[in-house]
Write an enzyme that holds these catalytic residues in place. Structure first.
Site, PDB file in Angstrom:
ATOM      1  N   LYS A   1      43.084  25.879  45.229  1.00  0.00           N
ATOM      2  CA  LYS A   1      43.398  26.995  44.319  1.00  0.00           C
ATOM      3  C   LYS A   1      44.829  27.432  44.569  1.00  0.00           C
ATOM      4  O   LYS A   1      45.186  27.809  45.691  1.00  0.00           O
ATOM      5  CB  LYS A   1      42.442  28.167  44.563  1.00  0.00           C
ATOM      6  CG  LYS A   1      42.854  29.476  43.865  1.00  0.00           C
ATOM      7  CD  LYS A   1      41.870  30.623  44.129  1.00  0.00           C
ATOM      8  CE  LYS A   1      42.381  31.946  43.536  1.00  0.00           C
ATOM      9  NZ  LYS A   1      41.473  33.090  43.822  1.00  0.00           N
TER      10      LYS A   1
ATOM     11  N   ASP B   1      48.017  36.943  42.199  1.00  0.00           N
ATOM     12  CA  ASP B   1      46.795  37.399  41.534  1.00  0.00           C
ATOM     13  C   ASP B   1      46.817  38.913  41.408  1.00  0.00           C
ATOM     14  O   ASP B   1      46.437  39.637  42.334  1.00  0.00           O
ATOM     15  CB  ASP B   1      45.569  36.940  42.339  1.00  0.00           C
ATOM     16  CG  ASP B   1      44.261  37.393  41.701  1.00  0.00           C
ATOM     17  OD1 ASP B   1      44.295  37.839  40.527  1.00  0.00           O
ATOM     18  OD2 ASP B   1      43.214  37.299  42.372  1.00  0.00           O
TER      19      ASP B   1
ATOM     20  N   LYS C   1      43.901  44.820  39.798  1.00  0.00           N
ATOM     21  CA  LYS C   1      43.539  45.256  41.144  1.00  0.00           C
ATOM     22  C   LYS C   1      44.187  46.601  41.453  1.00  0.00           C
ATOM     23  O   LYS C   1      45.230  46.923  40.880  1.00  0.00           O
ATOM     24  CB  LYS C   1      44.053  44.225  42.170  1.00  0.00           C
ATOM     25  CG  LYS C   1      43.326  42.894  42.161  1.00  0.00           C
ATOM     26  CD  LYS C   1      43.921  41.957  43.204  1.00  0.00           C
ATOM     27  CE  LYS C   1      43.218  40.613  43.221  1.00  0.00           C
ATOM     28  NZ  LYS C   1      41.819  40.673  43.677  1.00  0.00           N
TER      29      LYS C   1
ATOM     30  N   ASP D   1      47.428  33.995  47.354  1.00  0.00           N
ATOM     31  CA  ASP D   1      46.252  33.469  46.661  1.00  0.00           C
ATOM     32  C   ASP D   1      46.417  31.985  46.284  1.00  0.00           C
ATOM     33  O   ASP D   1      45.591  31.421  45.576  1.00  0.00           O
ATOM     34  CB  ASP D   1      45.974  34.332  45.413  1.00  0.00           C
ATOM     35  CG  ASP D   1      44.506  34.364  45.027  1.00  0.00           C
ATOM     36  OD1 ASP D   1      43.661  34.015  45.877  1.00  0.00           O
ATOM     37  OD2 ASP D   1      44.207  34.715  43.869  1.00  0.00           O
TER      38      ASP D   1
ATOM     39  N   ASP E   1      39.685  39.167  37.056  1.00  0.00           N
ATOM     40  CA  ASP E   1      40.033  39.013  38.470  1.00  0.00           C
ATOM     41  C   ASP E   1      39.212  37.910  39.143  1.00  0.00           C
ATOM     42  O   ASP E   1      39.494  37.527  40.277  1.00  0.00           O
ATOM     43  CB  ASP E   1      39.849  40.348  39.195  1.00  0.00           C
ATOM     44  CG  ASP E   1      40.608  40.417  40.510  1.00  0.00           C
ATOM     45  OD1 ASP E   1      41.441  39.521  40.756  1.00  0.00           O
ATOM     46  OD2 ASP E   1      40.369  41.366  41.276  1.00  0.00           O
TER      47      ASP E   1
ATOM     48  N   GLU F   1      39.373  34.754  38.679  1.00  0.00           N
ATOM     49  CA  GLU F   1      40.157  33.726  37.995  1.00  0.00           C
ATOM     50  C   GLU F   1      40.163  32.392  38.733  1.00  0.00           C
ATOM     51  O   GLU F   1      40.308  31.342  38.117  1.00  0.00           O
ATOM     52  CB  GLU F   1      41.603  34.219  37.806  1.00  0.00           C
ATOM     53  CG  GLU F   1      42.553  34.027  39.001  1.00  0.00           C
ATOM     54  CD  GLU F   1      42.164  34.808  40.246  1.00  0.00           C
ATOM     55  OE1 GLU F   1      41.371  35.764  40.126  1.00  0.00           O
ATOM     56  OE2 GLU F   1      42.644  34.456  41.334  1.00  0.00           O
TER      57      GLU F   1
ATOM     58  N   ARG G   1      37.885  30.582  40.104  1.00  0.00           N
ATOM     59  CA  ARG G   1      36.827  29.626  39.715  1.00  0.00           C
ATOM     60  C   ARG G   1      37.142  28.970  38.378  1.00  0.00           C
ATOM     61  O   ARG G   1      36.732  27.834  38.135  1.00  0.00           O
ATOM     62  CB  ARG G   1      35.472  30.344  39.725  1.00  0.00           C
ATOM     63  CG  ARG G   1      35.368  31.480  38.761  1.00  0.00           C
ATOM     64  CD  ARG G   1      34.262  32.465  39.126  1.00  0.00           C
ATOM     65  NE  ARG G   1      34.613  33.326  40.261  1.00  0.00           N
ATOM     66  CZ  ARG G   1      33.818  34.258  40.773  1.00  0.00           C
ATOM     67  NH1 ARG G   1      32.618  34.440  40.272  1.00  0.00           N
ATOM     68  NH2 ARG G   1      34.217  35.005  41.785  1.00  0.00           N
TER      69      ARG G   1
HETATM   70  N1  BES Z   1      41.968  36.176  45.128  1.00  0.00           N
HETATM   71  C1  BES Z   1      40.840  37.027  45.068  1.00  0.00           C
HETATM   72  C2  BES Z   1      39.989  36.999  46.334  1.00  0.00           C
HETATM   73  C3  BES Z   1      40.638  37.508  47.596  1.00  0.00           C
HETATM   74  C4  BES Z   1      40.374  38.776  48.060  1.00  0.00           C
HETATM   75  C5  BES Z   1      41.426  36.675  48.353  1.00  0.00           C
HETATM   76  C6  BES Z   1      40.932  39.213  49.243  1.00  0.00           C
HETATM   77  C7  BES Z   1      41.988  37.114  49.536  1.00  0.00           C
HETATM   78  C8  BES Z   1      41.733  38.381  49.990  1.00  0.00           C
HETATM   79  C9  BES Z   1      39.947  36.599  43.904  1.00  0.00           C
HETATM   80  O1  BES Z   1      40.604  36.076  42.809  1.00  0.00           O
HETATM   81  C10 BES Z   1      39.261  37.834  43.425  1.00  0.00           C
HETATM   82  O2  BES Z   1      39.923  38.708  42.960  1.00  0.00           O
HETATM   83  N2  BES Z   1      37.945  37.854  43.562  1.00  0.00           N
HETATM   84  C11 BES Z   1      37.172  38.979  43.174  1.00  0.00           C
HETATM   85  C12 BES Z   1      35.944  38.463  42.458  1.00  0.00           C
HETATM   86  C13 BES Z   1      35.184  39.520  41.708  1.00  0.00           C
HETATM   87  C14 BES Z   1      36.000  40.046  40.560  1.00  0.00           C
HETATM   88  C15 BES Z   1      33.896  38.927  41.204  1.00  0.00           C
HETATM   89  C16 BES Z   1      36.785  39.738  44.419  1.00  0.00           C
HETATM   90  O3  BES Z   1      36.599  39.139  45.474  1.00  0.00           O
HETATM   91  O4  BES Z   1      36.730  40.969  44.347  1.00  0.00           O
HETATM   92 ZN    ZN Z   2      42.402  35.156  43.174  1.00  0.00          ZN
HETATM   93 MN    MN Z   3      41.305  37.549  41.477  1.00  0.00          MN
END
Ligand code: BES
Ligand code: ZN
Ligand code: MN
Length: 497
Positions: free
Chosen positions: A263, A268, A275, A286, A345, A347, A349
């Protein structure tokens, strides 16, 4: 930035700099250093008694300008612990500790290690640890405090070993490995205004110098292929998306390749599902999964690994402009499956779904492993100690668990299952891109599983291990380059001649 240079030689009395000797709980400081300096044993015994130094592994005793040891600025006595402490990982750690103590200095390390089975391997492992510890990322610092300037100077370590040639042979692949880890660290640490998708792709292209075939898919190519989910993530950004495919063909021509997918979300913001601003700067990391893939390809090519390995990375930026995707949008992915995008968010996947499908269809790999900073939920579950491992294949999972134990880059297996899969069913499309708060890392993995068909596959969620790393003996970098050593090991132990 200070550099580290490492050599392997026969023992010769140093004319200046520091002398490093080792003492185990079960041994006196022996070997060439003790023979060259008859006073050494007595000196160490005296100082150890005063300082209550017992030779515990990693313990260091420093004696400035010791009388009797001509020309030596400082003697460092390093503990080796008990015999059972002297594992491979321990040597690497000791090398890291040494580099920490010797930063900006010159030292001769008396590595003839009486009683140690393979001193050449031990010295090479120490050199690996030292190279990893010496890494710094300070290219954007224009001012330095005087004490920083000193300790950031160049470091020279010469390991004095009984068979320097054997140590050099053991070191050669590890020096490429260290360079791969440090390359991955650079990529993770770079700011997002510098390392946007096109620039990241250029850094991947630099692997051509090592004999890696690199193909960059630009936006028009991605559109033609049909990677609409990946493109949807990037459509709110001023930077175009890219996919880089790296191929190292070191194996037999007919051998089926293995594929590692990363990825690479260069930043992000969350997109329209934006966020909170606190800590958002961390989301420059990310792309850590993609960074690991580039670092791994560098390591494999440097040591001319006898394997056919494909590295594929999806590079994009998740931003919220007027062209950005909206919650409620339905996307037709490359696989033909449709996704109701309910949270912009989630994204990663979307990016990986298209890249995994593309790799599966184009290269028919023996297996695929993806690395992704995919979910905050994996941090809640496992903290920063283990990456989350999800797999549809027990052998691949076992091999990754074993490689984790061997390298210290540990993974913890998490579940997959029908009931979790159901959580991402959608009212309007084949699936939605989140399954809600519960089991967030698992439903994210279930999403990916819908894009791998029956290819053996493992997913490593590295949101906890891949960035914002706690300092350790072998790493003081924010981006630790996590996974390069793990996957190099996986390839080495299971897919080479
Ligand atoms: N890049 C983030 C996940 C992340 C969080 C990486 C903290 C490193 C540190 C990912 O894209 C994300 O935002 N995931 C969300 C998913 C949710 C919206 C279902 C998350 O983990 O909150
Ligand atoms: Zn992300
Ligand atoms: Mn995200």
């Amino acid at each position: 930035m200070g550099t580290i240079s490492i050599g392997f030689e026969d023992f010769a009395k140093p004319e200046n700099g520091d002398l490093v000797v080792f003492v185990g709980e079960d041994m006196a400081a022996g070997g060439a250093a003790a023979a060259a300096y008859p006073e050494l044993g007595e000196l160490i015994g005296r100082v150890a008694a005063t300082e209550r130094f017992k030779g515990k592994s990693g313990g260091v005793l420093a004696v400035p300008a010791p009388a009797g040891l001509d020309g030596i600025d400082r003697l460092l006595v390093v503990g080796l612990g008990s015999e059972s402490d002297r594992t491979k990982g321990e040597w690497m750690k000791l090398g890291g500790i040494l580099a920490g103590k010797l930063s900006g200095r010159t030292a001769l390390v008396a590595a003839d290690l009486p009683g140690v089975d393979d001193p050449a391997e031990a010295a090479a492992e120490m050199a690996l640890g030292a190279r990893l510890r010496a890494y710094t990322f300070d290219r954007y610092k224009t001012k330095k405090k005087p004490e920083e300037a000193e300790s950031d100077g160049d470091t020279t370590l010469v390991f004095a070993c009984p068979d320097p040639e054997a140590a050099r042979r053991a070191d050669a692949p590890r020096s490429g490995l260290a360079a791969g880890v440090n390359l991955a660290r650079d990529l993770v640490n770079e700011p997002p205004n510098v390392l946007f998708p096109a620039e990241f792709a250029r850094r991947a292209e630099a692997l051509r110098e090592l004999g890696v075939a690199v193909e960059i898919l630009e936006e028009a190519d991605l559109l033609r292929i049909g990677m609409r989910a990946l493109l949807a993530v990037g459509q709110g950004s001023g930077h175009g998306s890219r996919v880089a495919i790296m191929r190292w063909n070191g194996g037999a021509a007919e051998a089926q390749p293995v594929a590692i997918v990363g990825k690479g979300v260069c930043f992000d913001s969350g997109g329209i599902s934006i966020k909170p601003s606190g800590g958002m700067e961390d989301m420059k990391g990310d792309m850590a999964g993609a960074a690991t893939v580039v670092g791994l390809m560098h390591a494999l090519a440097s040591r001319k690994a006898k394997a056919n390995v494909i590295g594929a990375i999806g590079l994009t930026e998740n931003m919220p402009d007027g062209a950005a995707q909206r919650p409620g949008d339905i996307i037709t992915t490359l696989s033909g499956q449709t996704v109701e995008m309910v949270n912009s968010d989630a994204e990663g996947r979307l990016v990986l779904g298209d890249v995994l499908w593309h790799v599966k269809e184009t290269y028919r790999p023996a297996f695929m492993v993806d690395l992704a900073t995919l979910t905050g939920a994996i941090l809640v579950a496992l903290g920063q100690e283990h990456a989350g491992l999800f797999a549809n294949d027990d052998t691949l999972a076992e091999n990754l668990l074993a490689a984790g134990r061997a390298t210290g880059e540990t993974v913890w297996r998490m579940p997959l299952g029908k009931a979790y899969d159901k959580m991402i069913d959608s009212k309007f499309a084949d699936m939605k891109n989140t399954g809600g708060r519960h089991g967030g890392s698992v439903t994210a993995a279930q999403f990916l599983k819908r894009y791998v068909g029956d290819v053996p596959w493992a997913h490593l969620d590295i949101a906890g291990t891949g960035m914002n790393a706690p300092a350790s003996d072998i790493n003081t970098s924010w981006g630790p380059g996590w996974g390069v050593r793990l996957l190099d090991r996986l390839v080495r132990d299971h897919y080479e001649g």
